[in-house]
Structure formats: C-alpha cells, structure tokens
Design a protein around this motif. Structure first.
Motif, PDB file in Angstrom:
ATOM      1  N   LYS A 127      -2.004  37.121  69.999  1.00 33.21           N
ATOM      2  CA  LYS A 127      -2.677  37.050  68.799  1.00 33.21           C
ATOM      3  C   LYS A 127      -1.630  36.341  67.653  1.00 33.21           C
ATOM      4  CE  LYS A 127      -5.347  41.477  69.139  1.00 33.21           C
ATOM      5  NZ  LYS A 127      -5.444  42.720  68.617  1.00 33.21           N
ATOM      6  N   ALA A 128      -0.413  36.470  67.836  1.00 34.87           N
ATOM      7  CA  ALA A 128       0.586  35.976  66.941  1.00 34.87           C
ATOM      8  C   ALA A 128       0.566  34.035  67.371  1.00 34.87           C
ATOM      9  CB  ALA A 128       1.879  36.167  67.166  1.00 34.87           C
ATOM     10  N   ILE A 129       0.457  33.868  68.636  1.00 34.43           N
ATOM     11  CA  ILE A 129       0.295  32.599  69.115  1.00 34.43           C
ATOM     12  C   ILE A 129      -1.050  31.953  68.427  1.00 34.43           C
ATOM     13  CG2 ILE A 129       0.024  30.953  71.071  1.00 34.43           C
ATOM     14  CD1 ILE A 129       2.010  32.870  72.327  1.00 34.43           C
ATOM     15  N   ALA A 130      -2.000  32.630  68.532  1.00 36.40           N
ATOM     16  CA  ALA A 130      -3.340  32.056  68.245  1.00 36.40           C
ATOM     17  C   ALA A 130      -3.249  31.897  66.331  1.00 36.40           C
ATOM     18  CB  ALA A 130      -4.491  33.100  68.322  1.00 36.40           C
ATOM     19  N   ARG A 131      -2.518  32.757  65.728  1.00 35.80           N
ATOM     20  CA  ARG A 131      -2.404  32.474  64.436  1.00 35.80           C
ATOM     21  C   ARG A 131      -1.676  31.275  64.077  1.00 35.80           C
ATOM     22  NH1 ARG A 131      -2.436  38.187  64.625  1.00 35.80           N
ATOM     23  NH2 ARG A 131      -0.033  38.486  64.373  1.00 35.80           N
ATOM     24  N   LEU A 132      -0.508  31.396  64.678  1.00 34.48           N
ATOM     25  CA  LEU A 132       0.464  30.359  64.711  1.00 34.48           C
ATOM     26  C   LEU A 132      -0.312  28.713  64.805  1.00 34.48           C
ATOM     27  CD1 LEU A 132       3.856  31.686  66.261  1.00 34.48           C
ATOM     28  CD2 LEU A 132       3.426  30.789  63.898  1.00 34.48           C
ATOM     29  N   ARG A 133      -1.130  28.690  65.951  1.00 35.87           N
ATOM     30  CA  ARG A 133      -1.848  27.519  65.960  1.00 35.87           C
ATOM     31  C   ARG A 133      -2.582  27.178  64.925  1.00 35.87           C
ATOM     32  NH1 ARG A 133      -2.146  22.742  69.030  1.00 35.87           N
ATOM     33  NH2 ARG A 133      -4.043  21.701  68.387  1.00 35.87           N
ATOM     34  N   GLU A 134      -3.253  28.112  64.206  1.00 33.94           N
ATOM     35  CA  GLU A 134      -4.156  27.702  62.993  1.00 33.94           C
ATOM     36  C   GLU A 134      -3.154  27.374  61.983  1.00 33.94           C
ATOM     37  OE1 GLU A 134      -6.280  31.315  62.226  1.00 33.94           O
ATOM     38  OE2 GLU A 134      -7.331  31.217  63.901  1.00 33.94           O
ATOM     39  N   GLN A 135      -2.013  27.904  62.005  1.00 35.48           N
ATOM     40  CA  GLN A 135      -1.241  27.672  60.590  1.00 35.48           C
ATOM     41  C   GLN A 135      -0.626  26.241  60.889  1.00 35.48           C
ATOM     42  OE1 GLN A 135       1.253  30.957  60.807  1.00 35.48           O
ATOM     43  NE2 GLN A 135       0.263  32.041  59.296  1.00 35.48           N
ATOM     44  N   PHE A 136      -0.124  25.986  62.120  1.00 34.85           N
ATOM     45  CA  PHE A 136       0.251  24.463  62.309  1.00 34.85           C
ATOM     46  C   PHE A 136      -0.433  23.368  62.138  1.00 34.85           C
ATOM     47  CE2 PHE A 136       3.685  26.616  65.004  1.00 34.85           C
ATOM     48  CZ  PHE A 136       4.771  26.217  64.394  1.00 34.85           C
ATOM     49  N   GLU A 137      -1.879  23.930  62.422  1.00 35.73           N
ATOM     50  CA  GLU A 137      -2.957  22.978  62.209  1.00 35.73           C
ATOM     51  C   GLU A 137      -3.209  22.530  60.656  1.00 35.73           C
ATOM     52  OE1 GLU A 137      -6.696  24.337  64.017  1.00 35.73           O
ATOM     53  OE2 GLU A 137      -5.895  23.835  66.125  1.00 35.73           O
ATOM     54  N   SER A 138      -2.992  23.663  59.642  1.00 35.49           N
ATOM     55  CA  SER A 138      -2.913  23.525  58.098  1.00 35.49           C
ATOM     56  C   SER A 138      -1.786  22.656  57.956  1.00 35.49           C
ATOM     57  CB  SER A 138      -2.955  24.884  57.771  1.00 35.49           C
ATOM     58  OG  SER A 138      -4.044  25.605  58.068  1.00 35.49           O
ATOM     59  N   LEU A 139      -0.821  22.867  58.510  1.00 37.29           N
ATOM     60  CA  LEU A 139       0.444  22.141  58.368  1.00 37.29           C
ATOM     61  C   LEU A 139       0.462  20.660  58.586  1.00 37.29           C
ATOM     62  CD1 LEU A 139       3.189  24.808  59.146  1.00 37.29           C
ATOM     63  CD2 LEU A 139       2.938  23.965  56.898  1.00 37.29           C
ATOM     64  N   ASP A 140      -0.223  20.297  59.784  1.00 33.49           N
ATOM     65  CA  ASP A 140      -0.478  19.065  60.111  1.00 33.49           C
ATOM     66  C   ASP A 140      -1.453  18.379  59.224  1.00 33.49           C
ATOM     67  OD1 ASP A 140      -0.060  17.281  62.612  1.00 33.49           O
ATOM     68  OD2 ASP A 140      -2.339  17.302  62.318  1.00 33.49           O
TER      69      ASP A 140
END
Length: 204
Positions: A127-140
C-alpha cells in the motif's frame, strides 16, 4: 554551525543546502547505532538532522533547519523570489515531501514498527508503494520540462526530492515513465554542492 547527519538520511538535504549557501559549517556523522545512545544528548528524539547554531543551541526538525539556513543567505533565493506567494509555493512542495512522501517510506524502512506478522507487513508495504507511485507521478508532473521543482527556480525542495529519489532507487521502486524525475535526479547528481555533500558522507 555543526550539522549532525546520518549518511543518506533526510539530513543529506540540509547538508546540500549548507553547500549551496556557502556559510562556514562542519558535519558530525552519526552512526545508526548512536541514534538511540550517545546522540540523544544532542537530540532526545534520536532523529536527524540536528543543527548546532553558533550560540551553541540545537535546532531540530528538517523543515525548520532548512528554513533557517535559507534565511542566512537570502541572496541564494532558496525560498522563492522574495514574495509571499513564491515562498508559499516552495513551502507547499517542501511540506509535501516532508510530511507526505517521506512518511510513506516509513513502512518500507521498518514495517514491524507499525504492524505485526509477515502478511500484514507485506500488505502495508504494498500500500505504501502504491501511494508513493501516485506521489512520484504528481512530482513528475510538477517538474514538467523544468530543471527545478518549484517555478523552475532552485529551492529548498530540490535537495529533499533528490534524497527521496535516492531512497526510491535504492529500494528499486518502479519509477518507469517518470522521465522528468529521472532528468532531475541526474541534474542534481552532477551539482557541485551535492557532490561535496555526498563525498563527505561517504556516499556515491
């Protein structure tokens, strides 16, 4: 000033900023096993970073330290162009990195601190990895084609993002397709101040 830093931890962001502002400082490298022993005399919470100021007092909490360092060198413009709006945008992304993205790495560093049992820990990590992916997409998306995270101007947010990307790469998180983040990482890795901080902490 003296910065207490654990190599590769979020304190690396402060180390980079110290290089950027050009103020005299020294670094005390803290070993992980010292965090809950001798280092408690510096910071009773056992967390890095900590910054010993010229008057001998100790400042803790990463955002507070970064903001203090930026205030020592206003000409470095690490909190924006001097306007309240620009500063708020820098602090918005710095807070996102510190309070949201950083937090989601905690289960990856030590899931057992949060839940017991291998199955529950594995679920928490996913779940943490999934949230991080979403956050990295926002940062990108925020980076776009720019060089820096906020308003295409170097700021306090950039070293923090760089440190977090180092963690993501070390953990082999999926950053595929996030080309702006990849470009940003390489740009930061080539920065003179970053290279000095990495060398001082025994990192590459």
């Amino acid at each position: 000033m003296k910065l207490y830093s654990l190599p590769g931890a979020c304190s690396l962001a402060d180390h980079i900023v110290l290089e950027w502002i050009g103020q005299p400082y020294e670094v005390a490298i803290v070993a992980r096993d010292e965090l809950k022993t001798s280092y408690l005399k510096v910071n009773p919470s056992g967390a890095v970073p900590a910054l010993q100021l010229d008057d001998g007092s100790i400042l803790t909490q990463n955002i507070a330290i970064l903001d203090y360092l930026a205030g020592l060198a206003p000409n470095a413009a690490l909190t924006g162009d001097g306007s309240a709006t620009s500063r708020a945008r820098v602090m918005r992304w710095l807070a996102f990195l510190n309070a949201d993205v950083h937090k989601n790495f905690s289960p990856l560093f030590s899931a057992s601190r949060f839940v017991a049992g291998e199955e529950a820990q594995a679920d928490l990590k996913q779940k943490a990895i999934a949230r991080l992916r979403e956050q990295f997409e926002s940062l990108d998306a925020q980076l776009g084609e720019g060089t820096w995270l906020v308003d295409n101007q170097r700021s306090l947010a950039d070293p923090y993002l760089y440190v977090i990307l180092r963690w993501a790469r070390a953990m082999q998180l999926d950053l595929s397709g996030l080309d702006n983040l990849a470009r940003f990482f390489e740009h930061m890795a080539a920065d003179a101040g970053v290279r000095v901080a990495l060398k001082a902490e025994g990192l590459s």
